[in-house]
Design an enzyme around this catalytic site. Structure first.
Site, PDB file in Angstrom:
ATOM      1  N   THR A   1      20.383 -64.361 -14.726  1.00 23.68           N
ATOM      2  CA  THR A   1      19.808 -64.783 -16.182  1.00 23.68           C
ATOM      3  C   THR A   1      19.185 -65.797 -15.851  1.00 23.68           C
ATOM      4  OG1 THR A   1      20.678 -65.280 -18.290  1.00 23.68           O
ATOM      5  CG2 THR A   1      22.182 -65.750 -16.458  1.00 23.68           C
TER       6      THR A   1
ATOM      7  N   SER B   1      27.130 -72.162 -20.022  1.00 26.32           N
ATOM      8  CA  SER B   1      28.303 -71.577 -20.621  1.00 26.32           C
ATOM      9  C   SER B   1      29.159 -71.220 -19.392  1.00 26.32           C
ATOM     10  CB  SER B   1      28.058 -70.309 -21.452  1.00 26.32           C
ATOM     11  OG  SER B   1      27.481 -69.212 -20.592  1.00 26.32           O
TER      12      SER B   1
ATOM     13  N   TYR C   1      30.081 -68.283 -18.762  1.00 24.33           N
ATOM     14  CA  TYR C   1      29.332 -66.895 -18.508  1.00 24.33           C
ATOM     15  C   TYR C   1      28.154 -67.134 -17.687  1.00 24.33           C
ATOM     16  CZ  TYR C   1      25.444 -63.778 -18.774  1.00 24.33           C
ATOM     17  OH  TYR C   1      24.207 -62.898 -18.262  1.00 24.33           O
ATOM     18  N   HIS C   2      27.269 -68.223 -18.142  1.00 20.32           N
ATOM     19  CA  HIS C   2      26.092 -68.396 -17.375  1.00 20.32           C
ATOM     20  C   HIS C   2      26.381 -69.217 -15.743  1.00 20.32           C
ATOM     21  CE1 HIS C   2      24.172 -68.060 -21.253  1.00 20.32           C
ATOM     22  NE2 HIS C   2      23.154 -67.774 -20.682  1.00 20.32           N
TER      23      HIS C   2
ATOM     24  N   LYS D   1      27.117 -66.399 -13.208  1.00 22.50           N
ATOM     25  CA  LYS D   1      25.563 -65.868 -12.618  1.00 22.50           C
ATOM     26  C   LYS D   1      25.197 -66.896 -11.456  1.00 22.50           C
ATOM     27  CE  LYS D   1      24.949 -62.145 -15.124  1.00 22.50           C
ATOM     28  NZ  LYS D   1      25.037 -60.853 -14.663  1.00 22.50           N
TER      29      LYS D   1
END
Ligand code: NAD
Ligand code: USQ
Length: 382
Positions: A144, A179, A181-182, A185
């Site tokens: 991302t 975050s 989430y990020h 990645k």
């Protein structure tokens, strides 16, 4: 070419599986259907009613004459991964199968752990499976743009050349994700880069911007093939949410001043980028990074675009500036490079051309399905 699409029941994966199938690739979908389960547990739903995966795949076969193999299971379960690797013998693996919402990962400890363990372990299992079964398999992994954060310098495609104390090196671009989430990645990217170096695997990390749009040529064939459109505060991205909010007369929920800038791309460009990456594999031992977005907009730009298009359709639209539930810069420099995919043949769509047909019309058509209680943000970063 035989391609496995992991996360093929999800938004990007479903559109990609059908596109690759139509383009003549032999496609297998792997999905645990966990996303449908998360929607149920959060009490949210896609605006567009999506059919069960078996029905989707059968309808695609009836309409196109092409079969898509289906493997239902979780890639954090290594024996399951070994089974589909043996049964399908892929030449490329396109990996979309992760928890992909920043707010979901910030709900609490449990959701942060679930996101990072699921994403990192699933990805690691794929790396070990490629090593075990066939080191020539090309991994095309969805990263991302948010891995980079918002540095005060230009964002390069994966690497930056740094001069330090009279010496120079080409190094991975610094990451400042926003975050859990990020961050997952970033952890994936490091693991992939490491195994390319030590095992000689070949991988392409696609640092994708925010994807928009419901329509692709293939999903437009039939109602049963329709793609999902998330508008809730956890899985809905700002642009989707603004279109749905406009359709029901809810003020557009701009967080803060709306100066946060991101890269964006049409779902039709996502599927084409995957085809480009799969058809032009990384070399053995190469960890290749492409920035996969086509245009940059601030959140306020998006709100204004929805305002203009909605007003031309006769909607009355207000913009509401809410206190930002996230911790992010209100205004910042943002200039990211995105030439590598264009050099390989990507011809981008523009948001200004797609907004009405690919988003707004869907929002209007299904507006009776909107659950208004899912619009205001409740997940906060602090
Ligand atoms: P999505 O939630 O719609 O789809 C993900 C799919 O993966 C779901 O069907 C889910 O059931 C499946 N999945 C998740 N974990 C799994 C596991 N452990 N085993 C098997 N299947 C699993 O998400 P999306 O929007 O299609 O995003 C796909 C990928 O692209 C994600 O990795 C995301 O981070 C990345 N991405 C998405 C966007 C975007 O705007 N949607 C932008 C940049 C990057
Ligand atoms: N925002 C608003 N109002 C809203 C919702 C969001 O102003 O109602 C703002 C957020 O504060 C943020 C920006 O819009 O500044 C983008 O948020 P988003 O929810 O649209 O997108 P994001 O959280 O960045 O995540 C999405 C996908 C994720 C993908 C990422 C690409 O959910 O899977 O990785 O886009 S990128 O942004 O490039 O990292």
């Amino acid at each position: 070419m035989k391609v496995i699409v992991i996360g093929g029941d999800g938004y990007c994966g479903w559109a990609t599986a059908l596109y690759l199938s139509e383009r003549g690739f032999e496609v297998g979908i792997v999905d645990s259907l966990i996303r449908r389960h998360w929607d149920l547990t959060l009490g949210v739903d896609t605006l567009t009613p999506i059919a069960p995966i078996r029905q989707r795949v059968e309808r695609w076969h009836e309409l196109s004459g092409r079969r898509i193999d289906l493997f239902i299971g979780d890639i954090t379960d290594y024996p399951f991964v070994q089974n589909f690797m043996r049964a399908f013998e892929p030449e490329a693996i396109v990996h979309f199968g992760e928890q992909r919402s920043a707010p979901f990962s910030m709900i609490d400890r449990e959701h942060a752990v679930l996101t990072q363990v699921g994403n990192v372990v699933g990805n690691l299992n794929l790396l070990f499976a490629i090593k075990e079964f066939n080191k020539d398999i090309h991994l095309v992994k969805l990263g991302t743009m948010g891995e980079y954060g918002t540095p005060n310098i230009d964002i390069e495609e994966g690497y930056i050349t740094i001069e330090h104390n009279g010496r120079s090196d080409r190094l991975p671009y610094p990451k400042q994700p926003g975050s859990f989430y990020h961050l997952s990645k970033v952890h994936d990217s490091h693991n992939i880069q490491f195994v390319c170096r030590i095992w000689g695997l070949r991988a392409t990390d696609l640092n994708q911007g925010v994807v928009y749009g419901v329509l692709t040529d293939q999903t437009a064939h039939d109602e049963i093939l329709v793609n999902r459109l998330d508008y809730d505060q956890v899985f809905g991205t700002a642009l989707n949410r603004f279109c749905v909010q406009a359709a029901i007369g809810h003020p557009l929920t701009v967080y803060g001043k709306g100066g946060q800038t991101r890269g964006f791309l049409d779902i039709r460009d996502t599927v084409r980028c995957i085809e480009i990456a799969v058809s032009n594999p990384a070399a053995a031992g190469e960890f290749r990074v492409f920035n996969q977005f086509t245009e940059q907009f601030s959140v306020y730009d998006l709100a204004m675009m929805v305002y203009r298009v909605g007003s031309s359709e006769g909607m009355k639209i207000d913009v509401q500036h809410l206190p930002n539930p996230r911790v992010e810069k209100e205004e910042h420099y943002y200039n990211a490079k995105n030439t590598l995919l264009r050099d390989l043949g990507l011809e981008p769509h523009c948001l200004s051309d797609s907004l009405l047909d690919s988003l707004m019309h869907f929002a209007i058509r299904y507006k009776d399905r909107v659950d208004k209680s899912q619009i205001m943000p409740t997940v906060t970063w602090k």
